[in-house]
Design a protein around this motif. Structure first.
Motif: not given
Length: 140
Positions: A75-97
């Motif tokens: 639930s914790t991992v999924n919660g952060y995944f959903c939040r980061w998908s929505w606010d663009g954090t995952l995209e920023k992480m992907h771009h940085a890597l």
């Protein structure tokens, strides 16, 4: 590129799971994780482990309920995944890597070429303004 000299860069045998972040990867994205919300309690979860959990699900394709027990709760991992998908954090992480990987092989951060195959061109012919115009006009 896989060569004898740089093979050690791609060795993930010492990690718990091949999807876990290396120290270098973690250093590249740690600053991109949004701070904890104001007004609530202190964040008690290890954010690196949360990212490792997200990477585990994304790399294995497993269902959320099959996340290993040594990672944070699903639930914790999924919660952060959903939040980061929505606010663009995952995209920023992907771009940085992505930029870091390109720089490691002495390439510019952004690619300067692209490949367009015949299938892409064929699918681009369908739809577009012509179809919209045809569908939106009234029949007499």
């Amino acid at each position: 590129m896989w060569t004898t000299e740089n093979r050690h860069r791609y060795d993930r045998d010492r990690l718990r799971y091949p999807s876990d972040l290396t120290d270098t990867e973690w250093a590249a994205i740690r600053r991109l994780i949004p701070p904890a919300k104001r007004g609530g309690g202190k964040r008690t979860v290890d954010m690196r482990e949360v990212v490792n959990g997200v990477m585990y699900v994304l790399s294995t394709g497993c269902q959320w309920r099959y996340i290993p027990k040594d990672l944070p709760p699903r639930s914790t991992v999924n919660g952060y995944f959903c939040r980061w998908s929505w606010d663009g954090t995952l995209e920023k992480m992907h771009h940085a890597l992505y930029v870091k990987c390109r720089e490691q092989v002495d390439r510019e951060a952004s690619p300067t070429a692209c490949i367009v195959d015949s299938q892409s061109v064929k699918s681009g012919e369908k739809g577009g303004l012509v179809s919209i115009h045809m569908g939106s006009t009234q029949a007499n």
